[in-house]
Write an enzyme that holds these catalytic residues in place. Sequence first.
Site, PDB file in Angstrom:
ATOM      1  N   VAL A  79       0.955  -1.197  -0.128  1.00  0.00           N
ATOM      2  CA  VAL A  79      -0.085  -0.080   0.114  1.00  0.00           C
ATOM      3  C   VAL A  79       0.851   1.334   0.182  1.00  0.00           C
ATOM      4  CG1 VAL A  79      -1.677   1.331   1.277  1.00  0.00           C
ATOM      5  CG2 VAL A  79      -1.829  -1.189   1.336  1.00  0.00           C
ATOM      6  N   GLU A 111       3.983 -14.962   4.821  1.00  0.00           N
ATOM      7  CA  GLU A 111       5.098 -14.778   5.269  1.00  0.00           C
ATOM      8  C   GLU A 111       5.151 -12.955   5.613  1.00  0.00           C
ATOM      9  OE1 GLU A 111       5.862 -18.366   3.015  1.00  0.00           O
ATOM     10  OE2 GLU A 111       5.926 -16.319   2.423  1.00  0.00           O
ATOM     11  N   TYR A 123      -2.801  -8.796  10.106  1.00  0.00           N
ATOM     12  CA  TYR A 123      -2.982 -10.222   9.614  1.00  0.00           C
ATOM     13  C   TYR A 123      -3.496 -10.832  11.016  1.00  0.00           C
ATOM     14  CZ  TYR A 123       0.282  -9.138   5.948  1.00  0.00           C
ATOM     15  OH  TYR A 123       0.824  -8.257   5.053  1.00  0.00           O
TER      16      TYR A 123
END
Length: 163
Positions: A79, A111, A123
């Site tokens: 981003v 990862e 995440y």
Amino acid sequence: MTWQLRRAHEADLEAIMHLETITFVHDAWSPTMMARDLGDPACFYLVAFPPDEPSAVEGYAGLLAPRGAVEGDIQTIAVAESARGRGLGRTLMQALINEARKRGARLIFLEVRADNPGAQRLYERLGFIEVGVRRGYYQPDNVDAIVMRLDIPELESMLVETS
């Protein structure tokens, strides 16, 4: 801010590589590697842009999930610095999770750099859990990769009942 998402194409390679090289200064993918994934039917890449500015790519993300495979892998996500902190990373990740589900995946792996706590938090909020560490994975910086996994929830379990 709202963004539009669309499937990335080879014509997006230059914009993706610009973002790739400024985001991942020491371990950016090569244009050849990125072009290979963009053309691979087992991969699904998205670009995000402001409405009415389709050439102003502010983010991209890629998934490797062959149709019918049980597992998928988040290949990459980036981003633009100017768009960070406004939900674009979450939006891209949710779109990849949905695509993995459509392709039949029940698990997604990724990862993340051990020195990137912001991405790790994103995440974790999406339901990923840490399952291992790859020592010195990111070169030349010799930074560990934290391996994370998401058990993809069934679509029905994600829907909220309204009364």
